[in-house]
Design an enzyme around this catalytic site. Structure first.
Site, PDB file in Angstrom:
ATOM      1  N   ASP A  15      15.855  65.912  24.370  1.00 47.46           N
ATOM      2  CA  ASP A  15      15.245  66.245  25.651  1.00 47.46           C
ATOM      3  C   ASP A  15      16.280  66.597  26.719  1.00 47.46           C
ATOM      4  O   ASP A  15      17.327  65.957  26.817  1.00 47.46           O
ATOM      5  CB  ASP A  15      14.412  65.076  26.172  1.00 47.46           C
ATOM      6  CG  ASP A  15      13.133  64.879  25.383  1.00 47.46           C
ATOM      7  OD1 ASP A  15      12.880  65.658  24.447  1.00 47.46           O
ATOM      8  OD2 ASP A  15      12.392  63.931  25.699  1.00 47.46           O
TER       9      ASP A  15
ATOM     10  N   ASP B 154       5.704  66.866  18.274  1.00 46.12           N
ATOM     11  CA  ASP B 154       6.920  66.062  18.422  1.00 46.12           C
ATOM     12  C   ASP B 154       7.327  65.415  17.103  1.00 46.12           C
ATOM     13  O   ASP B 154       6.735  65.680  16.055  1.00 46.12           O
ATOM     14  CB  ASP B 154       6.692  65.029  19.536  1.00 46.12           C
ATOM     15  CG  ASP B 154       7.912  64.817  20.409  1.00 46.12           C
ATOM     16  OD1 ASP B 154       9.047  65.020  19.927  1.00 46.12           O
ATOM     17  OD2 ASP B 154       7.744  64.446  21.587  1.00 46.12           O
TER      18      ASP B 154
END
Length: 422
Positions: free
Chosen positions: A218, A163
């Protein structure tokens, strides 16, 4: 040097940021540039990830049950083989800097869990972050890449999602390069999934660093989120291919926020785009519709086709009841995947001619993949009534065979850009 601080970070983080800056300067001067060397990603990965459904509420039992269900349902036999833990499995670091799992939720340890997943014939994946902390403020990987990569290899990890939180302005390429190099050094093939969120246009450069790269922020389980992310693929969809894939994020199919027809569209378009197909729902409570969608092997074949060419949007048009569009993807065996997608609020007739598809010939054998029905020899054009928020997913081969130029996907992407609705 390269920091733009909006607010003062904690003192401990400041000192590590300064150290990272110094290391970065030294490595730039050395001019050390390598590339990913793991031989993975010849086809988009398929499996399951914990985040969309469970977020931080993960534990050893859940992961074991998920591995069992992948096998019991037949999903694994269709290619869904990765079992990937997302954020919140890690707790701290030991005195030597090695990552430590949360023993409250993973009492047997990550290595034992990895062994369990492998015993089912599946592959095991973990999550970390190219910053000082993960997005949920667990220990990140920045400046600990070698320790982490060594530990992942020791645990026999097969997949790493990496991430992009809490990096405090440190250049993104440098951060991902550090983990790429550390993974290379272990000698263990680990699929490297870069979750950079598309901020720095990774589709144009990330193939040197990873096996896949997130192209957006996301996803969430809504029609609006699905459409937003889909539209962001239009100008870059042709850039994915064997060894490195665009990643528009994990599947929401089965989580309950969209209708069945919307989930059908989501799954089919992700498949044609050659996106990683990572299930994000609870496998122990899947409905029959969820199973039917996720286990449609003919649509999975669009995703796993040997040619490895990502689908592109041919055009988008405004109809009386809303937007509709056609997506196409070249397949091996002189075949073509075609998706007619109706975004509008009423049933709409969608027509695409063979000339638009650049076919040499006036007839094609056509199959409807969701209906699992052969439609026979179709002349001149494809014309279907498509219900609201739905897709018609077709596989076709020209009766006189396809003649597609080598720049086919690039040509189509240019058309798609010019017609894209803002």
């Amino acid at each position: 040097f390269f920091f733009l601080m909006i607010r003062r970070p904690p003192r401990s983080t400041q000192s590590r940021s300064s150290a990272a800056s110094d290391v970065y300067k030294r490595q730039v001067l050395l001019g050390c540039v390598l590339s990913l060397d793991n031989g993975l990603g010849q086809k988009p990965p398929m499996g399951w990830n914990s985040w969309n459904k469970f977020a931080c509420e993960i534990n050893e039992t859940l992961i074991q049950q998920t591995a069992n269900r992948l096998v019991e349902t037949g999903l694994a036999a269709l290619g869904y083989v990765y079992v990937n833990l997302d954020d919140c499995w890690q707790l701290s670091r030991d005195i030597n800097g090695y990552i430590v799992e949360d023993n409250n939720t993973f009492p047997s340890g990550i290595k034992a869990l990895s062994d369990y997943v492998h015993s089912k014939g599946l592959k095991f994946g973990l999550y970390s972050d190219a910053g000082f902390l993960t997005c949920q403020k667990r220990p990140g990987g920045l400046m600990y890449e070698r320790q982490d990569a060594q530990k992942y290899a020791e645990w026999e990890v097969d997949y790493l999602k990496y991430d992009n939180c809490y990096a405090f302005g440190i250049p993104v390429k440098w951060r991902y390069e550090r983990m790429r190099n550390a993974l290379n050094e272990t000698g263990r093939p680990i699929f490297f999934s870069m979750c950079e969120w598309g901020f720095k246009d990774p589709a144009h450069w990330a193939r040197e660093y990873g096996n896949s790269w997130r192209t957006t922020g996301d996803i969430n389980d809504t029609w609006a989120s699905f459409l937003d992310i889909l539209d962001r693929q239009v100008e870059i969809s042709h850039l994915g291919g064997p060894g490195g894939w665009n990643d528009p994020d994990m599947l929401e199919v089965g989580n309950g926020g969209m209708t069945t027809s919307e989930y059908e569209a989501h799954f089919a378009l992700w498949a044609l785009l050659k996106s990683p197909l990572l299930i994000g729902c609870d496998l122990t409570t899947m409905t029959e519709d969820t199973k039917r969608i996720l286990m449609n092997e003919e649509i999975i074949e669009l995703n796993q086709d040997d040619l490895g060419k990502s689908g592109v949007r041919l055009w988008q048009r405004q109809g009386e009841h809303g937007l509709y569009e056609v997506w196409v993807g070249e397949l091996s065996g002189n075949e073509l995947g075609v998706i007619m997608f109706n975004r509008g609020e009423e049933t709409t007739q969608i027509t695409v001619s063979y000339e638009e598809l650049k076919w040499n010939g006036q007839h094609a054998n056509v199959r409807d993949l969701y209906a699992r029905q052969d439609l026979g020899l179709v002349a001149g054009e494809l014309r279907f009534d498509v219900p609201s928020h739905s897709v018609k997913v077709l596989r076709a081969v020209s009766y006189t065979h396809l003649t597609l130029p080598t720049i086919y996907s690039v040509q189509i992407s240019v058309v798609a850009v010019s017609l894209k609705k803002k």
